[in-house]
Write a protein that holds these residues in place. Sequence first.
Motif, PDB file in Angstrom:
ATOM      1  N   ALA A 103     105.398  46.195 -18.565  1.00 58.38           N
ATOM      2  CA  ALA A 103     106.789  46.059 -18.100  1.00 58.38           C
ATOM      3  C   ALA A 103     107.636  45.183 -19.022  1.00 58.38           C
ATOM      4  N   HIS A 104     107.016  44.587 -20.050  1.00 54.83           N
ATOM      5  CA  HIS A 104     107.760  43.678 -20.922  1.00 54.83           C
ATOM      6  C   HIS A 104     107.541  44.034 -22.388  1.00 54.83           C
ATOM      7  N   SER A 105     108.562  43.695 -23.187  1.00 51.84           N
ATOM      8  CA  SER A 105     108.449  44.087 -24.590  1.00 51.84           C
ATOM      9  C   SER A 105     108.347  42.891 -25.527  1.00 51.84           C
ATOM     10  N   HIS A 106     108.255  41.696 -24.983  1.00 49.84           N
ATOM     11  CA  HIS A 106     108.275  40.522 -25.879  1.00 49.84           C
ATOM     12  C   HIS A 106     106.879  40.002 -26.216  1.00 49.84           C
ATOM     13  N   VAL A 107     105.874  40.792 -25.898  1.00 49.76           N
ATOM     14  CA  VAL A 107     104.501  40.310 -26.067  1.00 49.76           C
ATOM     15  C   VAL A 107     103.686  41.245 -26.943  1.00 49.76           C
ATOM     16  N   THR A 108     102.908  40.675 -27.859  1.00 47.16           N
ATOM     17  CA  THR A 108     101.787  41.421 -28.433  1.00 47.16           C
ATOM     18  C   THR A 108     100.530  40.634 -28.109  1.00 47.16           C
ATOM     19  N   MET A 109      99.401  41.320 -28.121  1.00 46.40           N
ATOM     20  CA  MET A 109      98.156  40.599 -27.862  1.00 46.40           C
ATOM     21  C   MET A 109      96.994  41.268 -28.580  1.00 46.40           C
ATOM     22  N   ASP A 110      95.855  40.546 -28.645  1.00 45.67           N
ATOM     23  CA  ASP A 110      94.648  41.185 -29.167  1.00 45.67           C
ATOM     24  C   ASP A 110      93.507  41.005 -28.177  1.00 45.67           C
ATOM     25  N   MET A 111      92.520  41.878 -28.325  1.00 53.42           N
ATOM     26  CA  MET A 111      91.526  42.055 -27.266  1.00 53.42           C
ATOM     27  C   MET A 111      90.574  40.877 -27.064  1.00 53.42           C
ATOM     28  N   GLY A 112      89.943  40.422 -28.127  1.00 51.75           N
ATOM     29  CA  GLY A 112      88.853  39.460 -27.964  1.00 51.75           C
ATOM     30  C   GLY A 112      87.676  40.113 -27.270  1.00 51.75           C
ATOM     31  N   GLN A 113      87.329  41.335 -27.746  1.00 51.43           N
ATOM     32  CA  GLN A 113      86.284  42.122 -27.091  1.00 51.43           C
ATOM     33  C   GLN A 113      84.920  41.420 -27.172  1.00 51.43           C
ATOM     34  N   VAL A 114      84.178  41.498 -26.082  1.00 47.29           N
ATOM     35  CA  VAL A 114      82.831  40.935 -26.036  1.00 47.29           C
ATOM     36  C   VAL A 114      81.813  41.995 -26.435  1.00 47.29           C
ATOM     37  N   ILE A 115      80.821  41.586 -27.213  1.00 41.31           N
ATOM     38  CA  ILE A 115      79.713  42.449 -27.639  1.00 41.31           C
ATOM     39  C   ILE A 115      78.434  41.841 -27.086  1.00 41.31           C
ATOM     40  N   PHE A 116      77.522  42.677 -26.634  1.00 42.26           N
ATOM     41  CA  PHE A 116      76.264  42.116 -26.126  1.00 42.26           C
ATOM     42  C   PHE A 116      75.372  41.737 -27.298  1.00 42.26           C
ATOM     43  N   THR A 117      75.398  40.487 -27.632  1.00 48.00           N
ATOM     44  CA  THR A 117      74.596  40.011 -28.762  1.00 48.00           C
ATOM     45  C   THR A 117      74.576  38.490 -28.749  1.00 48.00           C
ATOM     46  N   ASP A 118      73.823  37.942 -29.692  1.00 48.35           N
ATOM     47  CA  ASP A 118      73.820  36.496 -29.864  1.00 48.35           C
ATOM     48  C   ASP A 118      74.908  36.152 -30.862  1.00 48.35           C
ATOM     49  N   THR A 119      75.773  35.232 -30.492  1.00 52.94           N
ATOM     50  CA  THR A 119      76.839  34.885 -31.419  1.00 52.94           C
ATOM     51  C   THR A 119      77.124  33.395 -31.358  1.00 52.94           C
ATOM     52  N   THR A 120      78.186  32.979 -32.033  1.00 51.97           N
ATOM     53  CA  THR A 120      78.531  31.567 -32.080  1.00 51.97           C
ATOM     54  C   THR A 120      79.979  31.439 -31.649  1.00 51.97           C
ATOM     55  N   THR A 121      80.228  30.742 -30.572  1.00 52.64           N
ATOM     56  CA  THR A 121      81.613  30.595 -30.142  1.00 52.64           C
ATOM     57  C   THR A 121      82.204  29.371 -30.818  1.00 52.64           C
ATOM     58  N   MET A 122      83.461  29.496 -31.232  1.00 54.54           N
ATOM     59  CA  MET A 122      84.124  28.368 -31.889  1.00 54.54           C
ATOM     60  C   MET A 122      85.616  28.479 -31.686  1.00 54.54           C
ATOM     61  N   THR A 123      86.201  27.424 -31.202  1.00 53.01           N
ATOM     62  CA  THR A 123      87.651  27.410 -31.096  1.00 53.01           C
ATOM     63  C   THR A 123      88.133  25.982 -31.230  1.00 53.01           C
ATOM     64  N   ALA A 124      89.442  25.858 -31.426  1.00 52.95           N
ATOM     65  CA  ALA A 124      90.035  24.522 -31.450  1.00 52.95           C
ATOM     66  C   ALA A 124      90.082  23.946 -30.034  1.00 52.95           C
ATOM     67  N   ASP A 125      89.787  24.790 -29.049  1.00 52.89           N
ATOM     68  CA  ASP A 125      89.860  24.347 -27.658  1.00 52.89           C
ATOM     69  C   ASP A 125      88.625  23.509 -27.322  1.00 52.89           C
ATOM     70  N   GLY A 126      88.667  22.238 -27.722  1.00 50.46           N
ATOM     71  CA  GLY A 126      87.535  21.332 -27.518  1.00 50.46           C
ATOM     72  C   GLY A 126      87.051  21.264 -26.080  1.00 50.46           C
ATOM     73  N   PRO A 127      87.962  21.059 -25.106  1.00 47.15           N
ATOM     74  CA  PRO A 127      87.491  20.957 -23.726  1.00 47.15           C
ATOM     75  C   PRO A 127      86.835  22.244 -23.215  1.00 47.15           C
ATOM     76  N   PHE A 128      87.338  23.407 -23.647  1.00 48.58           N
ATOM     77  CA  PHE A 128      86.708  24.663 -23.226  1.00 48.58           C
ATOM     78  C   PHE A 128      85.296  24.767 -23.779  1.00 48.58           C
ATOM     79  N   GLN A 129      85.115  24.395 -25.049  1.00 47.06           N
ATOM     80  CA  GLN A 129      83.794  24.501 -25.653  1.00 47.06           C
ATOM     81  C   GLN A 129      82.816  23.551 -24.970  1.00 47.06           C
TER      82      GLN A 129
END
Lengths: 565, 134, 273, 486
Positions: free
Chosen positions: A295-321
Motif C-alpha cells: 500500500a506504500h511506495s516509499h519503501v524498499t527492502m531485502d529478504m534476509g532469507q534463512v538457509i538450513f545450514t551452519d552459519t555465523t551471525t554478525m551484526t552491529a546490533d550488539g544487544p541482539f547478538q
Amino acid sequence: MELLIRNGFVYDPINGVNGEKMDIAVKDGKIVEKVNERRAKKIDATGMTIMPGGIDIHSHIAGGKVNAGRLLRPEDHFKDVEPKTAVTRSGVGYSIPSTFTTGYRYARMGWTTVMDPAMPPLEAKHTHEELSDTPIIDKASYPLLGDWWFVLEYLRDGKIEECARHVAWMIKATKGYAIKLVNPGGLEAWGFGRNVESIDDPVPYFGITPREIIRGLCKVNKLLNLPHTIHVHTNNLGKPGNYVTAIETMRCVEDLAEDGKPAIHITHCQFCAFKGDDWRTFESGAEEIANYVNAHSHVTMDMGQVIFTDTTTMTADGPFQYTLHMLSGNKWTNHDVETETSAGIVPFHYRRKSYVHATQWSIGLELALLIKDPWKILMTTDHPNGGPFIAYPRIVAWLMSRKAREATLKRINPKARSRSLLPSIDRELDFYEIAIVTRAGQAKALGLKNKGHLGVGADADIAIYNFNPETMDPSKKYKAVRRAFKRAAYTIKSGHVVVKDGEVLKHIDGATMWVDVQLREPCEIEVNENMKRRFKEYWTVEFENYPVSEDYLAVSHPIPVKADV
Amino acid sequence: MAEKPKLKVVLLTGRTIEQGVGKELGKSTREYVESVSVCYMDPGDMRKLGVKDGVNVQVSTAFGSVVVKAKKSLRAPHPGVIYIPYGPWANVVVDPETHGIGMPSFKGVPAVVEPTDKPVLGLEELLKQQFGKG
Amino acid sequence: MNVNLYPLKEFKLPIVAECINPDIFQEKSLKEIEALKVWEGNKQKRLGELFKVEAVETSFEAPVITIHGNASRVRRIGVGMKSGEIIIKGDAGMHLGEEMRGGKITVYGNVLGWAGSMMKGGTIEIYGNAGDYLGAPYRGSTEGMKDGKIIVHGNVGREAGAHMRKGIIKIYGSAGQFAGFRMKGGTIYVQKDCESRAGACMVDGTIVVGGHIESVMPTFTIEGLRKRVKIEEGEIVEAPFYLFIGDLTENGHGRLFIAKEPNPHLSHYEKFL
Amino acid sequence: MPIVKAVTCPVCGSLCDDIELTIENGEIVKVKNGCAMCEAKFLSHRSEHRIRKPLIRKNGELVKTTLKEAVQRAAEILAEANYPVLYGWSSTSCEAISVGIELAEEVGGVIDNTAVVCHGPSLLSVQDVGIPSCTLGQIRHRADLIIYWGCDPWSAHPRHIERYTAFSEGRFEKSAWRGYIAKIRTLIGRKKIQSTVRRLVFKKPPEIKAQLEPTFVPSIAKEGRKLIVIDVRRTKTAEMADFFVRVEPGKDYELLQAFRALIRDQELEVDSVAGVPVGYLEEVADAMVSCDFGALFFGLGLTMSGAKLRNIDAALSLVRDLNMRTKFVIMPMRGHFNVTGANTVFTWQTGYPYAVDFSLGYPRYNPGETSVVDVLLRGESDAALIVASDPVSNFPRKAAEHIAKNPLIYIGPHMDVTAQVADVVIPSAMVGVEASGTAYRMDHVPIPLKKVVDPPRGVLPDEEILRRILTEVRKIKREKAKAEAA
C-alpha cells in the motif's frame, strides 16, 4: 578489448527487455551499440540466459566484524578450502570466506557488485583494506551512523543542517556509500549493557528517541542527495512481535517521502517480520508487512532469507547478538566502537526441525512472494546471517518454483509447515522478475546508474547462465536452475571474461565505489575545526589519523553528488 | 671447599622497561645486553644463597644452564621466584614444551640457582656457545 | 588383500598421507595403491615414492594395512576410516584416525597429538604414549568424541577427551592437564597419575583417576566416597574413591572419581561428608 | 626546525598516535609525548647498530654484498625449500605482511607471526569461547572498574593507563589520577616512617611472612574508577592499584574459575584458592558485579604459565558470565605494535590469525602442528625467512638452534641476534619512522604509520624487499617449470 555475446535470451528489466534473443556488444568495459565483428572476441550464448551481473545490496563481506567472525571460527573453514591455482589465490570458505575466496565465489555465480552494509567509521580503513583484497567484484560500504554521538547530539538539538554537514564529512572520511542505521539508539544504550525497547524509547543520557534518529537521518539523507536511501536495521530485530516495530519504522518516515520515491530501505526484513508474544507463540508477520508495503511506495527492502545450514551471525546490533548467544549457548564475540557503534558475532545453526528456524525460512519467501512489486523486495540472505551467499541458487529456485518450495516444506518442522503461508501461494517468479530481485531492483534501490542493466553505456558486468528458458520450465526443472546459477557459464566483469563454466579464469581488481558529497558551500574547514575540538574528547585517535585516504582503495571509484546544504 | 648453597626456585621470564628500551636501541647495545643478562631475586633468597646485588649466579633447569647477574628485585617479596627478562640468556633455560598449542613454557619453570665464579657471557660468546654461528 | 608399507627413508619433512586408509586401499591394485597421492613437505608425491608397498593376498574382506617402521612424521593416517584395520609397528604422526567411524588402529609405538580427534566409532589402541588433544576436537569446534574407544597403555598429553560426548578413553599410564576438559558425556579412565585440572568445565560424563592428582578444581564439590568404580562392562576398579561433582562454573553434574589412597592431601574434603 | 605532529609510535600495542617529532637535517632530534621506549625507538634510526648493507654468509662469515645478490640468494633458498618457515611480521606494516603471505603461499611454506609466543593462546581460546570486547575509547568513557591481570602496563605499555584506562578522562567517568597522587603521598610518608622505625628500633629487616598472609581483607569500596591488579609479583602497576591480589605462580586458572563460581553465587569448599584467601576473592567478585562497566586486561602472565590457553578460556568465560550481571569487556595487552595487524591480515587472507601452513596449496591451521616453535622443535623446516622479528633471541634455545642450522634469511633494520646467525641479511627501513603503512592497535583500530625521515641510502622498506623476493621466486619457478617441460 571488444566482446560480442551472441544469441542469448536477454533479461534486462531496466530497459524492459524480457527474454528477447539478442546480441550484446562490449568495448572497453562498457556495453556499446556494436563492435567490430571480426575483431571482437565472440561468445556463443545460444540457448543461454543472459542477465546483468548480480548485485547484492546487503552482504557482510569485509571489515572488523567479518574478520572477527573469521577468527572466531576455524571449524567453519577447515573443511571448505580453495587451493591456489595458476591464476587465483588460495583461501577458505564456508560461512565467512577469506577475502579472495569471497570475490571468486560471487563471480562464479555471476554476481559482480556487492555492498558491505556495516562499516564502523573508526575502523573504516580495515573495511577498505579487505574490500581492496576482494577480487573481481565492485563493492562499497555503508558507514554506521545511527548511534554516532555527533548525530545524536545534533538531532537532539534540532540542528539538521549541521548534522548533514557532519554526515557528509563522515561519508567522505570513511569513503562510504550510504547512511546505515542499526537498532538506532540501542547501540549507544548497549555501551552500558542496555537496549531500547521501541522507536519511542529514549536513548539513555542523550535525550533522543530512535524515531527522532530515523527521521533526522532520513532528512539528512535527502539534504545530501545520496544515491541510496537510509539503510535501516530496525529496533527490536530478532524478537517476537517485532513486525510492529518494522511497520512503525516505515510509517515514521511516510511524510518525508517525495513523488513516490523510496525514502527508507528496511534490510533483512525476515528478521523483523516476527509475530507473537514469545518464542512459543512465535509466528510469521509477513502478511502484515506485505500489506503495508503493497500500500506504500516509499519503501524498499531485502529478504534476509534463512538457509538450513551452519552459519555465523554478525551484526552491529550488539544487544541482539547477546540475546542470540544466551538463546543458543554458542560462543559470542562483542566489539563496541567508541562514540559510534557496536558489533556482535554468534555462530548459529538453522535447523529444519526447529519450529522457529523453519518459520523464519518461510517468512523470507512469504515476503518475497506476497509483496507484489519485485522492485520493492530484493534477494539477500543478509550474508552470512541467514546463511552464506553461496545459497543464492537455492533461493532463486524457491522463488521460481512452487515445486522446489514444496520439496523443502516436506522436510521441515511439521508445526511450521502447517502454519506456513507458502502452500497457499501459487506465485512463481519468472526470469524477468528474478533479474529484478537480483540485479535491476538492487541497482535501482542503490541508485547505481551504470549497473543492473545492459543498456548502452552500462558497465559491462554480465552473467550468462546455462539454462534455456525456451525449452525448459524453471518451475519444473528447478534443480537445473540451481545448477545454472551455481556455476555461471560466463561471468563478465568490466568487459573481462573472468569466469567460464564456474571456473575463475582471471584475478582482476574490482573498484570500490564511494560517494563524494559536495556541499553547496565549502564549509569543511569549519566542520573540521569543530571536529578537532571534540575529537580529543570523543575518540582515542588523532583527527588527522582518522580519515581513510584514497590509497586504501585498490581501485577508487568516487561518485560525485551535489548536496542541498 | 664447602659445598656451595643451592636454591630451588620457580623461574619466570618477562618484559622489563629496561629490556623494552634496550631492544629498541638495538640488540647489540650494552644497554640491551645488560638488561637481559640479569636475574631478579627476592632479597631473602639472596641472603639464603649469600649472594649480593650484581654477583654472578648460575641458573639451571632441565633444559640448560646459564650464568647471569643477580639483582635485588624491586618487586619483592616473592620468595622462591626468580625473574629473568626475555632474551638469549633466558632462552637457554626456559622449557620449550608447547603442550600442543605453539607456546613454549616461558613462565613457571622449576630451576636451581647457585652462586658461581663463572663469567656472564657476552652476546657473541653466548651465540657461539649455543649455536656455533654468529 | 592386506598391504604392508615400509618407509623407504627416515622422513625429515612432514608427510600428509590421508590415503593410508583401508577403505581407500580396498579393491585397488598394488599399482593403484602405489600411485596414491601423498604430500612430503610442499611437494606432492606418490605413496610408492615414500613407502615400499607390498601386497599380500588374503581371503578377508576388509584389508589390513601394516606400517613397518617409524611413521612419526606421517600425519592423518586412517582419517575417516570406516572399516578394516591399520597396524603400525613403530611410531605414528599427528591426527591418527581423525574422524574415524569404524575399524581398528593399533600402534606399537608412540603417537603424536590429535589421535582419534572427533572420533565417531571404532577402536584405537596405542601401546606407547599419546600426545596432546587425544580424542579432542579441532580448534574452535565443540564436536568432541561421539563414540568409539581409545586405549593408551602409556602416558598422554594435555586435554585428552576434551568436549567428549560418548565413548571411552582408557589411559593405563598418566595424563596431562585438563583431561576431560568441557566433557559432556562418556568415560575417561586414567589408571596412574593425573596432572591438575581434570574435568575442568565438564558438564557431564565420568572421569576416573586411579593414581595421584595434584589438585581438584575448587569449583568441584565433594559428593561422597565410593568403594569401587565401574569403568566399562567387565572392568571394575576395587578401591575407595572420592566422588566429586562439577564443574560448578558450567552448572555441570560430571562425576570425577579420585582414588583415595594415593591422595592424602584431599582428606580435608572429608569434613564435608 | 620542522615538527611533525600526530605521529604513531611503532613500539607497543597501545599505538599512541599523538607523538610530536622534531626533525633536524633529516634526523629525529626530539620526541614529545612518548614514553621511554618510544623515545628510544625514534632516536635509534641513526644508531650505529643499524645494518646498512646487505650481508651474505661466505665461508662462515657475514660479508657485504649487493641488494640484488642478497635478494637472488634469498629467493633461491625459498624456492628450493620443501618446508620453509616465514616468521615475524608483528613489527612491520600490514602492507608488508600482505606480501609476506603471498610469498608464503607461493613457496608453500609455514607462515607464523609472533602472536604464537605471546597471545597465540588467547586467540585459541577466543576461538573456543568468543570475546566480549570493545575499542579503548569505550573504556575511557565508561569503565568504572579496571583490572590488569598478569600484565604490567607500566613496564610494557607505559601510557596505557593514562591514555585509555584509570587515569584517562571520559564522558561518563573521570580520571582517577588525583586520588592516586594522594594515595602515593601517604604511602611514601608511611614507608619513610616504617623504614625509620625499622632502622632505629629493630635494626633488622622485617618479616616477609607477615606481609604475605594478611589477616584482614581491605575493602575496595571507593568513589569513581577502581583499579585492581592481579599478578604473581607486586609490579609497578600493582603499586598504583586500589587493590592487589598476589596469585601463586601457575595457579591463575584456579583463581579465575573460583571467580566464575563466586559471581554465580556459588560457595567454595576451600579456604583459599591459588594462595589467596577466599575473603579477598569475594571482595573482588563483589566489585566485579557491582560496577557499571568493567574492563579486564590480561597479559603474558596468563598466556605463558600454568594452564596457558585455558587461563584465557576461563578469563573470557568469566567476562562473558559477568555480562549477565553488568557490562564487562576483556582485552589482551598486545605487545608488538602491529601484532594485532598481523593477526588481522592473516585472518582476512587465509581465515586464520597465525600459524598458517601453505604446504598443501591452501591455508591450514593448527597451532601445535603448524606453529613455528613446534615445527622447529620437531626439526621439520629446511629454511627460514625472518622479517621484523628476532626469534633467536626470543625462542627457547632448542627451537632457535634449528633456525640457525638451516639456510636463514633475515630482513630487518637492526643487527639483531637472528641477523648475527643468518645466511642472508637484508637491511630494511624502520616502519613507522622511515616507511609508512598501516598498523592495528590492540583493540583492532587501524592507524596509519608515518614516514618521517629517509632510510639510510639504498635501504628499502620490508614491503618492497619482499616484493622483489617474490618476483624473483616466481622467475625461478617459471624457469624450473620450463626446464622440466623441456
